[in-house]
Design a protein around this motif. Structure first.
Motif, PDB file in Angstrom:
ATOM      1  N   VAL A  17      33.337  21.576  42.615  1.00 44.98           N
ATOM      2  CA  VAL A  17      33.069  22.531  41.459  1.00 44.98           C
ATOM      3  C   VAL A  17      32.639  24.136  41.789  1.00 44.98           C
ATOM      4  O   VAL A  17      32.243  24.442  42.372  1.00 44.98           O
ATOM      5  N   PHE A  18      33.405  24.562  40.842  1.00 45.82           N
ATOM      6  CA  PHE A  18      32.913  26.282  41.041  1.00 45.82           C
ATOM      7  C   PHE A  18      32.476  26.831  40.079  1.00 45.82           C
ATOM      8  O   PHE A  18      33.191  26.173  38.972  1.00 45.82           O
ATOM      9  N   THR A  19      31.527  26.939  40.244  1.00 47.28           N
ATOM     10  CA  THR A  19      30.799  28.285  38.794  1.00 47.28           C
ATOM     11  C   THR A  19      31.243  29.926  38.479  1.00 47.28           C
ATOM     12  O   THR A  19      31.389  30.408  39.741  1.00 47.28           O
ATOM     13  N   VAL A  20      32.010  30.254  37.404  1.00 47.70           N
ATOM     14  CA  VAL A  20      31.965  31.122  37.326  1.00 47.70           C
ATOM     15  C   VAL A  20      32.177  32.300  36.298  1.00 47.70           C
ATOM     16  O   VAL A  20      31.787  31.247  35.523  1.00 47.70           O
ATOM     17  N   ARG A  21      31.652  33.280  36.478  1.00 46.41           N
ATOM     18  CA  ARG A  21      31.601  33.922  34.854  1.00 46.41           C
ATOM     19  C   ARG A  21      32.901  33.690  34.370  1.00 46.41           C
ATOM     20  O   ARG A  21      34.257  33.849  34.755  1.00 46.41           O
ATOM     21  N   PRO A  22      32.253  33.851  32.860  1.00 43.23           N
ATOM     22  CA  PRO A  22      34.090  33.229  31.580  1.00 43.23           C
ATOM     23  C   PRO A  22      35.209  33.974  32.778  1.00 43.23           C
ATOM     24  O   PRO A  22      36.695  34.167  32.974  1.00 43.23           O
ATOM     25  N   GLU A  23      34.989  35.632  32.941  1.00 42.34           N
ATOM     26  CA  GLU A  23      35.730  37.248  32.641  1.00 42.34           C
ATOM     27  C   GLU A  23      36.187  37.223  34.052  1.00 42.34           C
ATOM     28  O   GLU A  23      37.378  37.169  34.159  1.00 42.34           O
ATOM     29  N   ARG A  24      35.799  35.990  34.852  1.00 46.03           N
ATOM     30  CA  ARG A  24      36.549  35.705  35.986  1.00 46.03           C
ATOM     31  C   ARG A  24      37.489  34.653  36.488  1.00 46.03           C
ATOM     32  O   ARG A  24      37.443  34.068  37.078  1.00 46.03           O
ATOM     33  N   GLN A  25      37.390  33.677  35.319  1.00 42.15           N
ATOM     34  CA  GLN A  25      37.845  32.047  35.557  1.00 42.15           C
ATOM     35  C   GLN A  25      39.241  32.341  35.551  1.00 42.15           C
ATOM     36  O   GLN A  25      39.949  31.236  36.793  1.00 42.15           O
ATOM     37  N   ARG A  26      39.970  32.922  35.402  1.00 43.25           N
ATOM     38  CA  ARG A  26      41.364  32.649  35.157  1.00 43.25           C
ATOM     39  C   ARG A  26      42.319  34.089  36.761  1.00 43.25           C
ATOM     40  O   ARG A  26      42.697  33.240  36.992  1.00 43.25           O
ATOM     41  N   GLU A  27      40.729  34.583  37.141  1.00 47.73           N
ATOM     42  CA  GLU A  27      41.333  35.131  38.364  1.00 47.73           C
ATOM     43  C   GLU A  27      41.354  33.831  39.488  1.00 47.73           C
ATOM     44  O   GLU A  27      42.046  34.267  40.562  1.00 47.73           O
ATOM     45  N   VAL A  33      45.700  28.495  42.857  1.00 49.21           N
ATOM     46  CA  VAL A  33      46.837  27.867  42.655  1.00 49.21           C
ATOM     47  C   VAL A  33      47.982  28.853  43.825  1.00 49.21           C
ATOM     48  O   VAL A  33      48.614  28.271  44.562  1.00 49.21           O
ATOM     49  N   THR A  34      47.549  30.015  43.776  1.00 52.58           N
ATOM     50  CA  THR A  34      48.502  31.010  45.074  1.00 52.58           C
ATOM     51  C   THR A  34      48.132  30.417  46.869  1.00 52.58           C
ATOM     52  O   THR A  34      48.895  29.789  47.310  1.00 52.58           O
ATOM     53  N   ALA A  35      47.037  30.579  47.097  1.00 55.32           N
ATOM     54  CA  ALA A  35      46.126  29.588  47.566  1.00 55.32           C
ATOM     55  C   ALA A  35      46.761  28.006  47.613  1.00 55.32           C
ATOM     56  O   ALA A  35      47.645  27.868  49.416  1.00 55.32           O
ATOM     57  N   THR A  36      47.023  27.090  46.898  1.00 59.55           N
ATOM     58  CA  THR A  36      47.666  25.872  47.435  1.00 59.55           C
ATOM     59  C   THR A  36      49.145  25.898  47.228  1.00 59.55           C
ATOM     60  O   THR A  36      49.607  25.565  48.183  1.00 59.55           O
ATOM     61  N   GLU A  37      50.736  26.828  46.715  1.00 56.78           N
ATOM     62  CA  GLU A  37      51.073  26.699  46.981  1.00 56.78           C
ATOM     63  C   GLU A  37      51.321  27.251  48.804  1.00 56.78           C
ATOM     64  O   GLU A  37      52.343  26.865  48.468  1.00 56.78           O
ATOM     65  N   GLU A  38      50.309  28.496  49.169  1.00 58.17           N
ATOM     66  CA  GLU A  38      51.124  29.164  49.811  1.00 58.17           C
ATOM     67  C   GLU A  38      50.649  28.613  51.279  1.00 58.17           C
ATOM     68  O   GLU A  38      51.515  28.669  52.227  1.00 58.17           O
ATOM     69  N   GLN A  87      37.488  34.460  49.904  1.00 57.32           N
ATOM     70  CA  GLN A  87      38.424  34.883  48.348  1.00 57.32           C
ATOM     71  C   GLN A  87      37.729  33.896  47.782  1.00 57.32           C
ATOM     72  O   GLN A  87      37.710  34.650  46.529  1.00 57.32           O
ATOM     73  N   ALA A  88      37.826  32.725  46.798  1.00 61.29           N
ATOM     74  CA  ALA A  88      37.399  32.267  46.359  1.00 61.29           C
ATOM     75  C   ALA A  88      36.611  32.136  46.023  1.00 61.29           C
ATOM     76  O   ALA A  88      35.524  31.993  45.031  1.00 61.29           O
ATOM     77  N   ALA A  89      34.664  31.827  47.469  1.00 62.18           N
ATOM     78  CA  ALA A  89      33.760  31.978  47.064  1.00 62.18           C
ATOM     79  C   ALA A  89      33.612  33.778  46.421  1.00 62.18           C
ATOM     80  O   ALA A  89      32.370  33.348  46.451  1.00 62.18           O
ATOM     81  N   ALA A  90      34.401  34.859  46.679  1.00 63.37           N
ATOM     82  CA  ALA A  90      33.759  36.014  46.557  1.00 63.37           C
ATOM     83  C   ALA A  90      33.838  35.635  44.941  1.00 63.37           C
ATOM     84  O   ALA A  90      33.087  36.842  44.103  1.00 63.37           O
ATOM     85  N   ILE A  91      34.672  35.554  44.409  1.00 61.71           N
ATOM     86  CA  ILE A  91      35.266  35.562  43.166  1.00 61.71           C
ATOM     87  C   ILE A  91      34.055  34.234  41.905  1.00 61.71           C
ATOM     88  O   ILE A  91      33.351  35.002  41.435  1.00 61.71           O
ATOM     89  N   ALA A  92      33.615  33.084  42.803  1.00 56.06           N
ATOM     90  CA  ALA A  92      32.868  32.397  42.280  1.00 56.06           C
ATOM     91  C   ALA A  92      30.643  32.695  41.964  1.00 56.06           C
ATOM     92  O   ALA A  92      30.901  33.427  43.380  1.00 56.06           O
ATOM     93  N   GLU A  93      30.755  32.316  41.507  1.00 62.32           N
ATOM     94  CA  GLU A  93      28.681  32.178  41.756  1.00 62.32           C
ATOM     95  C   GLU A  93      28.578  31.710  42.669  1.00 62.32           C
ATOM     96  O   GLU A  93      27.735  30.996  42.838  1.00 62.32           O
TER      97      GLU A  93
END
Length: 108
Positions: A17-27, A33-38, A87-93
């Motif tokens: 469970v990631f907590t994220v600012r709403p404006e960064r959720q899509r990012e 998705v990219t990390a999973t695919e690649e 990268q995910a940790a840097a986006i998430a709160e």
């Protein structure tokens, strides 16, 4: 393979469970998705991943299945996977990865 939720399956289920600012959720969703695919889906023991975005915009949940806890931990030690996790940790709160077992399943 596909996601199967069953008490019979001997799998390691990651619920992160990631907590994220709403404006960064899509990012964050796009990054996961990219990390999973690649990367992640090519790691030994990977079965499936499902990325969920909360309707209020402040959470992203990764529900992933691995053949075993050992396979999951091997992925954590993989340098290529670590790049995406950083990268995910840097986006998430914040984030809370935990391995689980399925204890009960109910259907209508």
């Amino acid at each position: 393979m596909t996601t199967t939720i069953s008490t019979e399956a001997e799998l390691a289920t990651l619920i992160n469970v990631f907590t994220v600012r709403p404006e960064r959720q899509r990012e964050l969703v796009d990054l996961l998705v990219t990390a999973t695919e690649e990367v992640m889906r090519h790691r030994p023991g990977f079965i499936s991943a499902n990325i969920h975005a909360s309707l209020d915009g402040d959470r992203v949940v990764n529900y992933a299945q691995w053949e075993s806890a050992e396979a999951f931990h091997a992925m954590l030690a993989d340098p290529e996977a670590q790049v995406h996790m950083g990268q995910a940790a840097a986006i998430a709160e914040s984030f809370e990865p935990r391995l689980h077992t399925v204890e009960s399943v109910h259907h209508r």
